[in-house]
Design an enzyme around this catalytic site. Structure first.
Site, PDB file in Angstrom:
ATOM      1  CD  GLU A  48      53.735  49.291  -0.791  1.00  0.00           C
ATOM      2  OE1 GLU A  48      53.934  48.023  -0.865  1.00  0.00           O
ATOM      3  OE2 GLU A  48      54.173  50.050  -1.722  1.00  0.00           O
ATOM      4  CB  SER A  49      50.426  48.423  -4.969  1.00  0.00           C
ATOM      5  OG  SER A  49      51.571  49.116  -5.484  1.00  0.00           O
ATOM      6  CB  CYS A  79      44.449  54.010  -3.908  1.00  0.00           C
ATOM      7  SG  CYS A  79      46.014  54.876  -3.366  1.00  0.00           S
ATOM      8  NE  ARG A 106      53.856  50.622  -7.223  1.00  0.00           N
ATOM      9  CZ  ARG A 106      53.919  49.533  -7.497  1.00  0.00           C
ATOM     10  NH1 ARG A 106      55.026  49.328  -8.596  1.00  0.00           N
ATOM     11  NH2 ARG A 106      53.508  48.563  -6.967  1.00  0.00           N
ATOM     12  NE  ARG A 134      51.817  56.909   1.041  1.00  0.00           N
ATOM     13  CZ  ARG A 134      51.147  57.026   2.323  1.00  0.00           C
ATOM     14  NH1 ARG A 134      50.842  58.173   2.889  1.00  0.00           N
ATOM     15  NH2 ARG A 134      50.521  55.865   2.690  1.00  0.00           N
ATOM     16  CG  HIS A 169      41.583  56.267  -0.476  1.00  0.00           C
ATOM     17  ND1 HIS A 169      42.075  54.782   0.073  1.00  0.00           N
ATOM     18  CD2 HIS A 169      42.941  56.534  -0.927  1.00  0.00           C
ATOM     19  CE1 HIS A 169      43.157  54.589  -0.036  1.00  0.00           C
ATOM     20  NE2 HIS A 169      43.832  55.577  -0.617  1.00  0.00           N
ATOM     21  CD  GLU A 171      38.427  53.884   1.102  1.00  0.00           C
ATOM     22  OE1 GLU A 171      39.772  53.817   1.178  1.00  0.00           O
ATOM     23  OE2 GLU A 171      38.292  54.067  -0.456  1.00  0.00           O
TER      24      GLU A 171
END
Length: 199
Positions: A48-49, A79, A106, A134, A169, A171
């Protein structure tokens, strides 16, 4: 080789597992002292930035990390990490490190497409698995920004000097190629200091 992984919030453990499988030492960055340690690369994970940005300042990590990025430290940002690097956010007046000359939107895919999986071409790596949660996407890029990947015409991966920014993502799917590309950029030894204005 030692890579710092921002570990205040978000999906940092998955990045660490891939790096460790590739034989890299990871340093979890949790406070200002950690942020001042010597590392050869930096990973800014998803999460969550807004929370990450708040914690970076509260924990005295923002300035030392930004100084390293501006000086040319290689960064892989995924992200929320992409949002932290972006010079401009399309739907938000907030700015964080602001070292990557892109405009990012966003939660760009809305609720229905908030999370999805695809496989798309990524630079010279061929098709790679991409998980979007998201996710933001990149609306526009500045001069000298290399576009690495698009999904349905939307830019989802870029490289600028020593910074790699991804909407997705890498990863989460067991594919190590993007992380290996990042590590190769470190071992290549090239440093490209940024000429960015202070926040």
């Amino acid at each position: 080789m030692r890579v710092g992984v921002l570990a205040v919030q978000g999906a940092f453990i998955e990045h660490e597992k891939i790096l460790q499988n590739l034989g890299v030492e990871c340093l979890e960055l949790r406070n200002g002292k950690d942020a001042r340690q010597d590392v050869e690369g930096l990973i800014l994970p998803g999460g969550e930035s807004t929370t990450q940005g708040k914690l970076l300042r509260e924990l005295d990590m923002f300035e030392p990390l930004r100084e390293k990025i501006v000086a040319g430290l290689p960064v892989l940002a995924t992200c929320a990490g992409l949002i932290l690097l972006a010079e401009e956010l399309a739907n938000d007046s907030a700015r964080y490190f602001a070292t990557l000359p892109v405009r990012v939107k966003r939660n760009a895919y809305g609720r229905q497409l908030g999370s999805f999986y695809t496989e798309e071409q990524f630079g010279d790596l061929g098709k790679v698995p991409m998980t979007f949660i998201r996710a933001p996407y990149i609306e526009s890029v500045g001069e000298d920004v290399e576009i690495l990947a698009k999904v349905n015409g939307d830019i989802v991966g870029v490289r600028y000097k020593n910074q790699i920014g991804l909407s997705f993502h890498p990863e989460l799917n067991g594919d190590r190629r993007i992380h290996q590309m990042f590590l190769d950029s470190i071992s290549g030894g090239k440093s490209f200091p940024c000429t960015q204005k202070a926040v």
